[in-house]
Write a protein that holds these residues in place. Structure first.
Motif, short mmCIF file in Angstrom:
data_model
loop_
_atom_site.label_atom_id
_atom_site.label_comp_id
_atom_site.label_asym_id
_atom_site.label_seq_id
_atom_site.Cartn_x
_atom_site.Cartn_y
_atom_site.Cartn_z
N ARG A 83 0.84 -1.21 0.00
CA ARG A 83 0.00 0.00 0.00
C ARG A 83 0.87 1.26 0.00
O ARG A 83 0.63 2.19 -0.76
CB ARG A 83 -0.94 0.00 1.19
CG ARG A 83 -2.00 -1.07 1.08
CD ARG A 83 -2.84 -1.14 2.30
NE ARG A 83 -3.94 -0.19 2.15
CZ ARG A 83 -5.01 -0.21 2.92
NH1 ARG A 83 -5.13 -1.10 3.87
NH2 ARG A 83 -5.97 0.67 2.73
N ALA A 110 -5.84 -3.27 -2.37
CA ALA A 110 -6.40 -2.29 -1.43
C ALA A 110 -6.12 -0.87 -1.91
O ALA A 110 -7.00 0.00 -1.87
CB ALA A 110 -5.82 -2.52 -0.04
N HIS A 111 -4.89 -0.63 -2.37
CA HIS A 111 -4.56 0.71 -2.89
C HIS A 111 -5.41 1.05 -4.11
O HIS A 111 -5.94 2.17 -4.22
CB HIS A 111 -3.08 0.79 -3.25
CG HIS A 111 -2.71 2.10 -3.87
ND1 HIS A 111 -2.49 3.23 -3.13
CD2 HIS A 111 -2.56 2.46 -5.17
CE1 HIS A 111 -2.22 4.24 -3.94
NE2 HIS A 111 -2.25 3.79 -5.18
N ALA A 113 -8.37 -0.09 -4.91
CA ALA A 113 -9.76 0.14 -4.49
C ALA A 113 -9.91 1.53 -3.87
O ALA A 113 -10.88 2.25 -4.16
CB ALA A 113 -10.20 -0.94 -3.50
N GLU A 114 -8.96 1.93 -3.02
CA GLU A 114 -9.02 3.26 -2.39
C GLU A 114 -8.90 4.36 -3.44
O GLU A 114 -9.51 5.42 -3.30
CB GLU A 114 -7.89 3.39 -1.37
CG GLU A 114 -8.11 2.55 -0.14
CD GLU A 114 -6.87 2.46 0.73
OE1 GLU A 114 -5.82 3.07 0.40
OE2 GLU A 114 -6.94 1.75 1.75
N ALA A 115 -8.10 4.13 -4.48
CA ALA A 115 -7.90 5.13 -5.53
C ALA A 115 -9.00 5.08 -6.58
O ALA A 115 -9.04 5.93 -7.47
CB ALA A 115 -6.53 4.91 -6.20
#
Length: 130
Positions: A83, A110-111, A113-115
């Motif tokens: 991440r 995860a990165h 999805a967050e972006a």
């Protein structure tokens, strides 16, 4: 070609199987000149050195799994490292133990999805596992 900030991350993990030797993978990539070749292609390369696993209590069930607590520790550490490296540029995880995919791919996912963007992973392996 677009110049990228590339982050080399050594993962001297040797816990996903009984036969040892994968911990030498990161050094083999360095000796082969991976960073130098990426710089010749115009990228900015930072070698972050080798990471270490997170500590994990010795209470995970073993069963048919080999060293599950060590794998859990590496997976936890790799999620965080992936991440953070994705936020800084393009990470390249150098290892040899196939179990490093558990944390590196989860952290990249995860990165992404967050972006709010698609996930991309290029997996290079010296041999096929099928």
């Amino acid at each position: 070609m677009e110049q990228r900030d590339v982050h080399l991350i050594g993962v001297p993990m040797d816990s996903g199987k009984a036969r040892q030797g994968c911990r030498m993978g990161p050094d083999a990539y360095r000796i082969a000149g991976l960073g130098d070749e990426l710089e010749l292609l115009g990228h900015r390369v930072t070698d972050r050195g080798n990471m270490a696993p997170a500590r994990h209590p010795e209470d995970a069930p073993g069963g048919h799994l080999f060293r599950p607590n060590a794998v859990i520790g590496w997976t936890s550490a790799l999620i965080g490292a992936a991440r953070a490296a994705m936020a800084a540029g393009l990470p390249i995880f150098m290892g040899g133990d196939h179990a490093l995919s558990l944390g590196s791919v989860a952290g990249v996912a995860a990165h992404a999805a967050e972006a709010g963007r698609p996930q991309f992973v290029l997996w290079l392996d010296a041999h096929s596992d099928f």
